[in-house]
Design an enzyme around this catalytic site. Structure first.
Site, PDB file in Angstrom:
ATOM      1  N   TYR A  78       0.836  -1.200   0.000  1.00  0.00           N
ATOM      2  CA  TYR A  78       0.000   0.000   0.000  1.00  0.00           C
ATOM      3  C   TYR A  78       0.872   1.252   0.000  1.00  0.00           C
ATOM      4  CZ  TYR A  78      -3.816   3.172   0.796  1.00  0.00           C
ATOM      5  OH  TYR A  78      -4.724   4.177   0.633  1.00  0.00           O
ATOM      6  N   PHE A 130      -7.060  21.091 -25.086  1.00  0.00           N
ATOM      7  CA  PHE A 130      -7.359  19.669 -25.158  1.00  0.00           C
ATOM      8  C   PHE A 130      -8.617  19.460 -24.318  1.00  0.00           C
ATOM      9  CE2 PHE A 130      -7.320  15.188 -24.133  1.00  0.00           C
ATOM     10  CZ  PHE A 130      -7.367  14.709 -25.422  1.00  0.00           C
ATOM     11  N   THR A 131      -9.451  18.525 -24.759  1.00  0.00           N
ATOM     12  CA  THR A 131     -10.792  18.380 -24.161  1.00  0.00           C
ATOM     13  C   THR A 131     -10.768  18.249 -22.629  1.00  0.00           C
ATOM     14  OG1 THR A 131     -10.617  16.033 -24.679  1.00  0.00           O
ATOM     15  CG2 THR A 131     -11.835  17.388 -26.245  1.00  0.00           C
ATOM     16  N   ASP A 221       2.139  19.794 -20.830  1.00  0.00           N
ATOM     17  CA  ASP A 221       1.429  18.529 -21.045  1.00  0.00           C
ATOM     18  C   ASP A 221       2.387  17.645 -21.823  1.00  0.00           C
ATOM     19  OD1 ASP A 221      -0.018  16.358 -21.933  1.00  0.00           O
ATOM     20  OD2 ASP A 221      -1.886  17.487 -22.169  1.00  0.00           O
ATOM     21  N   LYS A 264       0.413   7.117 -23.560  1.00  0.00           N
ATOM     22  CA  LYS A 264       0.863   7.389 -24.935  1.00  0.00           C
ATOM     23  C   LYS A 264       2.370   7.129 -25.059  1.00  0.00           C
ATOM     24  CE  LYS A 264      -3.166   9.840 -24.613  1.00  0.00           C
ATOM     25  NZ  LYS A 264      -4.014   9.872 -23.414  1.00  0.00           N
ATOM     26  N   ARG A 388     -12.813  14.623 -34.299  1.00  0.00           N
ATOM     27  CA  ARG A 388     -12.130  15.713 -33.586  1.00  0.00           C
ATOM     28  C   ARG A 388     -12.586  17.024 -34.235  1.00  0.00           C
ATOM     29  NH1 ARG A 388      -9.873  14.324 -28.768  1.00  0.00           N
ATOM     30  NH2 ARG A 388     -12.092  14.145 -28.756  1.00  0.00           N
ATOM     31  N   PHE A 455     -18.613  14.073 -26.708  1.00  0.00           N
ATOM     32  CA  PHE A 455     -18.193  13.183 -27.798  1.00  0.00           C
ATOM     33  C   PHE A 455     -18.105  11.721 -27.387  1.00  0.00           C
ATOM     34  CE2 PHE A 455     -14.058  13.021 -25.861  1.00  0.00           C
ATOM     35  CZ  PHE A 455     -13.933  14.264 -25.270  1.00  0.00           C
TER      36      PHE A 455
END
Ligand code: P70
Length: 464
Positions: A78, A130-131, A221, A264, A388, A455
């Site tokens: 943990y 970015f969303t 980001d 990514k 997009r 979306f």
């Protein structure tokens, strides 16, 4: 005959395949039923009904044998898992940030950062929205302001660094709102919504200098920073001899911290983090992670997940890997382009973006050309892509009206190390087939609209 000096030499993937997953082939009738069932939204298709899945490069990449071996070394304690310390070490070594707050994926890092740094009424300038990033800024009471160069909104502009910040725009935002109301400037690498377009080191240096002058932080980001670094090596004067690792480090050194979706660049199926240099911000983030994610030494990841991220980060900056990754996307893009299909140029790092507005010029944005094109592509071949455009852009929170983005795109996103060049051929040929029949394509109307990030779950019906 070509001489040895002039003969074309191909490159190939720097890996070989050890395990395969079978793909289901479907008939047109089956796809017709599946897309109707999914409300003409590719997010609502069952993956089983998809042939080549280019919905996203997020969490869909193939892990290496080393990452899988790392999964077996998970320390599932943990508190204080050894894998956390490996990840912390990798982040410090590769990105150079001082403090690490693990999260289960990127948007949780955005959530925590937004909650601790943004006050109601603040504005956050950034190189295109970015969303999820913008939504978390808005939920914290802030407002996103776009300061990317105009070329980024023009699918036909060949600018080599369409991710660059327009410094005059940023200066105007600072003058208008004051540095006190700007908690940070948000800089994305390989700007997703612009088509995977890079920011240059020179531009980032200038952003840093301007922010220093006003005492404003720069938060990065870093989701696709290695891909951005590859373009810098290829295109930016003076950078050709730098390693990908050195460029990544140079980018990070110009920023004060990052939010990261490790799904990514870092080649894992789940994971993310917030990394910060500032001790006080870190303290606040660490207090918050235990509320929403889990203890600060796992933050929503299993120990084994953290190990896979640590190894994946190292693999992400390997030149042969990134060259093949970006090269595969370029191969697909060139092939589609050769068929005369309008795409965003230059070809980006993580996918090929079809310009749905130019593809379907007879459709108004009100009938969602990009959403329609994504559905048609699935119908043709079972290839899954992602809208997009207008659906992704959502509604303006102040006016309640649909935003009408300049870019109305369909993204063919390539997972890393998953598909072969032959798959890319099949995709390009399907796009060409749909293009040949474009005049017969009609639009869609939205029949169900969720309140946030519509979306993902919106449903549509064909217009009569
Ligand atoms: C995609 C994914 C995620 C992402 C990103 C950048 C530049 C943050 C995040 C969030 C998944 C996605 C997300 C929203 C809409 C569609 C798809 N991008 N920053 O496919 O990270 O997903 O880990 O929370 O690209 O582009 P996470």
């Amino acid at each position: 005959m070509a001489s040895e000096a002039t003969r074309h030499r191909s490159w190939a993937e720097p890996y070989k395949i050890k395990m395969v997953e079978h793909l289901k082939m479907t008939t047109r009738a089956e796809r017709d039923a599946a897309i109707r069932e999914a409300g003409y939204n590719t997010f609502l298709l069952k993956s089983e009904d998809v042939y080549i899945d280019l919905l996203t490069d997020s969490g869909t990449s193939a892990m290496s044998d080393r990452q899988w071996a790392g999964m077996m070394l998970g320390d599932e304690a943990y508190a204080g898992s050894r894998n956390f310390y490996h990840l912390e070490e990798a982040v410090r070594e590769i990105y150079g940030y001082k403090h690490l707050v693990p999260t289960h994926q990127g948007r949780s890092a955005e959530h925590i950062l937004s909650q601790i740094a943004i006050k109601p009424g603040d504005v956050v300038p950034g190189n295109m929205y970015f969303t999820t990033t913008r939504l978390h800024q808005e939920l914290a009471g802030g407002r996103f302001v776009d300061v990317i160069i105009d070329e980024a909104h023009d699918s036909a502009s060949e600018h080599p660094f369409k991710g660059d910040v327009d410094l005059a725009k940023l200066e105007r935002v600072i003058a208008e709102y004051g540095a006190d109301h700007i908690p940070y400037v948000c800089i994305a690498t390989a700007v997703n919504m612009a088509g995977g377009q890079p920011i240059s080191l020179a531009n980032l240096r200038a952003v840093r200098a301007l922010c220093d002058k006003h005492g404003i932080r720069v938060i990065h980001d870093a989701t696709r920073v290695a891909e951005n670094a590859y373009f810098i090596k290829e295109r930016e004067p003076g950078c050709a001899d730098m390693t990908i690792a050195a460029i990544v480090r140079a980018i990070c050194d110009l920023t004060d911290g990052c939010t990261m979706s490790a799904k990514k660049d870092a080649l894992v199926n789940i994971g993310g983090f917030l990394a910060l240099n500032d001790d006080d911000l870190f303290d606040a983030a660490r207090n918050m992670v235990v509320v929403y994610e889990g203890l600060h030494t796992y933050g929503g990841m299993a120990g084994r997940d953290m190990e896979a991220v640590a190894i994946g980060l190292h693999e992400s900056v390997d030149y042969e890997h990134i060259k093949a990754r970006v090269g595969q996307v370029a191969y697909l893009g060139r092939k589609i382009h050769e068929f005369g299909v309008p795409i965003v140029v230059p070809i980006g790092s993580h996918g090929v973006f079809l310009d749905a507005e130019a593809f379907l010029p007879h459709l108004d944005q009100d009938v969602y050309p990009a959403q329609t094109l994504a559905a048609e592509l699935y119908l043709d071949s079972g290839v899954r892509s992602m809208e997009r455009g207008t659906v992704s852009a959502g509604r303006d929170p102040e006016t309640g009206q649909d935003r009408r983005p300049k870019l109305e795109l369909v993204r063919l996103t390539v997972p890393r190390r998953v598909y072969t060049q032959a798959h890319m051929d099949v995709v390009a040929e399907s796009v060409a087939e749909v293009f040949d029949h474009r005049d017969a394509i009609k639009g869609l109307r939205m029949v169900y609209e969720p309140a946030q990030l519509r979306f993902f779950q919106a449903r549509f019906e064909p217009v009569a």
